[in-house]
Design an enzyme around this catalytic site. Structure first.
Site, PDB file in Angstrom:
ATOM      1  N   PRO A   1      39.215   0.217  14.186  1.00  0.00           N
ATOM      2  CA  PRO A   1      37.735   0.765  13.675  1.00  0.00           C
ATOM      3  C   PRO A   1      37.997   2.256  13.351  1.00  0.00           C
ATOM      4  CG  PRO A   1      36.513  -1.032  14.874  1.00  0.00           C
ATOM      5  CD  PRO A   1      38.617  -1.156  15.112  1.00  0.00           C
ATOM      6  N   GLU A   2      38.055   2.977  11.820  1.00  0.00           N
ATOM      7  CA  GLU A   2      38.033   4.770  11.924  1.00  0.00           C
ATOM      8  C   GLU A   2      36.557   4.010  10.428  1.00  0.00           C
ATOM      9  OE1 GLU A   2      41.742   6.280  11.178  1.00  0.00           O
ATOM     10  OE2 GLU A   2      42.474   4.403  10.776  1.00  0.00           O
TER      11      GLU A   2
ATOM     12  N   LYS B   1      33.179   7.697  14.124  1.00  0.00           N
ATOM     13  CA  LYS B   1      33.394   6.270  14.266  1.00  0.00           C
ATOM     14  C   LYS B   1      32.067   6.385  15.158  1.00  0.00           C
ATOM     15  CE  LYS B   1      38.232   7.337  14.403  1.00  0.00           C
ATOM     16  NZ  LYS B   1      39.047   7.805  15.092  1.00  0.00           N
TER      17      LYS B   1
ATOM     18  N   ARG C   1      50.328   9.732  18.901  1.00  0.00           N
ATOM     19  CA  ARG C   1      50.426   8.485  18.485  1.00  0.00           C
ATOM     20  C   ARG C   1      51.767   8.470  17.415  1.00  0.00           C
ATOM     21  NH1 ARG C   1      45.387   6.374  20.426  1.00  0.00           N
ATOM     22  NH2 ARG C   1      46.426   4.852  18.847  1.00  0.00           N
TER      23      ARG C   1
END
Length: 258
Positions: free
Chosen positions: A2-3, A59, A249
DNA sequence: CCAATTGTTCATAT
DNA sequence: TATATGAACAATTG
């Protein structure tokens, strides 16, 4: 997963499945996703209420009822699905909202990194969202430029920092930077007005397509479609993509185009 | 057993 | 203060 585009998809699921419907029953199958409330408190707050127009900021999804607001975050693996109450619950269906004889909204999440909050009034909603920057879909060019150029760190760190801009995650940030031809390591504060303009335009275009698809689509023509290839090549120039680590990341970029 | 994974937050270091 | 980094959170896969 989910973005912003995924959460916008969940907002639409909530809207089409439950908007205008009375919450008949709330079933908590895993209390681990509840934050700051018990099952009983969630039930008492929501059962008998009617879901109204849901909103999204970054979000975060706001499930309004005219009274308390249910606030949802999907972490890395959460989703919202519309099922039939008779459908067997899946292993990761954590909370079920029965809104009609034939409709049940389900908060499903494999890892339980985030979850559900309950806000009694608008000030509590504001408190939950107080650290969020402007929504990436709603921000205008000027605000965008001001938020970015005020930062001293890298442009990717700025784009994914929810307090700077709300909604972009790791995949979207890499995708947008690749389209704009900017290295993720570029200092945000060093961007020219031209760089900022390009970044803003590509952010909007990328978001628009991704929202239409309901996710950041792994299309062949997108960087995202190649980031997990064994020897990833740039879909634009064909050169090898580079992998590195930025802001903790995995980051993928093209040394030729960016 | 180890590393990695789309997200956020906290402690610690710079 | 602002920013960077790594750990933690949980669950699963390679």
């Amino acid at each position: 997963m989910p973005e912003l585009p995924d959460v916008e998809g969940f907002r639409k699921v909530l809207e089409s499945c439950a908007k205008g419907k009375i919450i008949q029953r709330v079933d908590v199958r895993d209390t681990g996703v509840l934050h700051g409330m018990s099952t009983g408190q969630l039930r008492d707050a929501l059962e008998g209420r009617r879901f109204t127009e849901p909103e999204r900021h970054g979000k975060w999804l706001l499930a309004r009822t005219g009274g308390p607001t249910l606030v949802l975050h999907f972490g890395m693996t959460g989703q919202l699905v519309c099922s039939h109450p008779d459908d067997a619950a899946e292993a990761h269906d954590r909370v079920l909202f029965t809104v009609a004889r034939d409709r049940q909204l389900r908060y499903r999440d494999q890892r339980k990194l985030q979850g559900l909050w309950l806000a009694d009034d608008e000030s509590e909603v504001a408190r939950l969202l107080e650290r969020q920057g402007p929504d990436a879909m709603a921000v205008n060019r000027k605000e965008f430029e001001a938020a970015l150029t005020a930062r001293r760190g890298s442009v990717k760190t700025a784009l994914t920092d929810q307090s700077v801009l709300a909604g972009l995650g790791n995949l979207l940030a890499d995708e947008i930077l690749w389209r704009a031809g900017l290295r993720p390591t570029r200092k945000a504060g060093d961007l020219t007005e031209d760089d900022c303009g390009r970044l803003y335009t590509h952010m909007r275009r990328t978001l628009r397509s991704a929202v239409a698809a309901g996710c950041v689509p792994p299309r062949d023509s997108w960087l995202t479609g190649h980031r997990d290839d064994p020897a990833p090549a740039c879909p634009r120039c064909g050169n090898s993509l580079r992998r590195s680590r930025l802001a903790g990341r995995g980051t993928v970029w093209c040394p030729q185009c960016q």
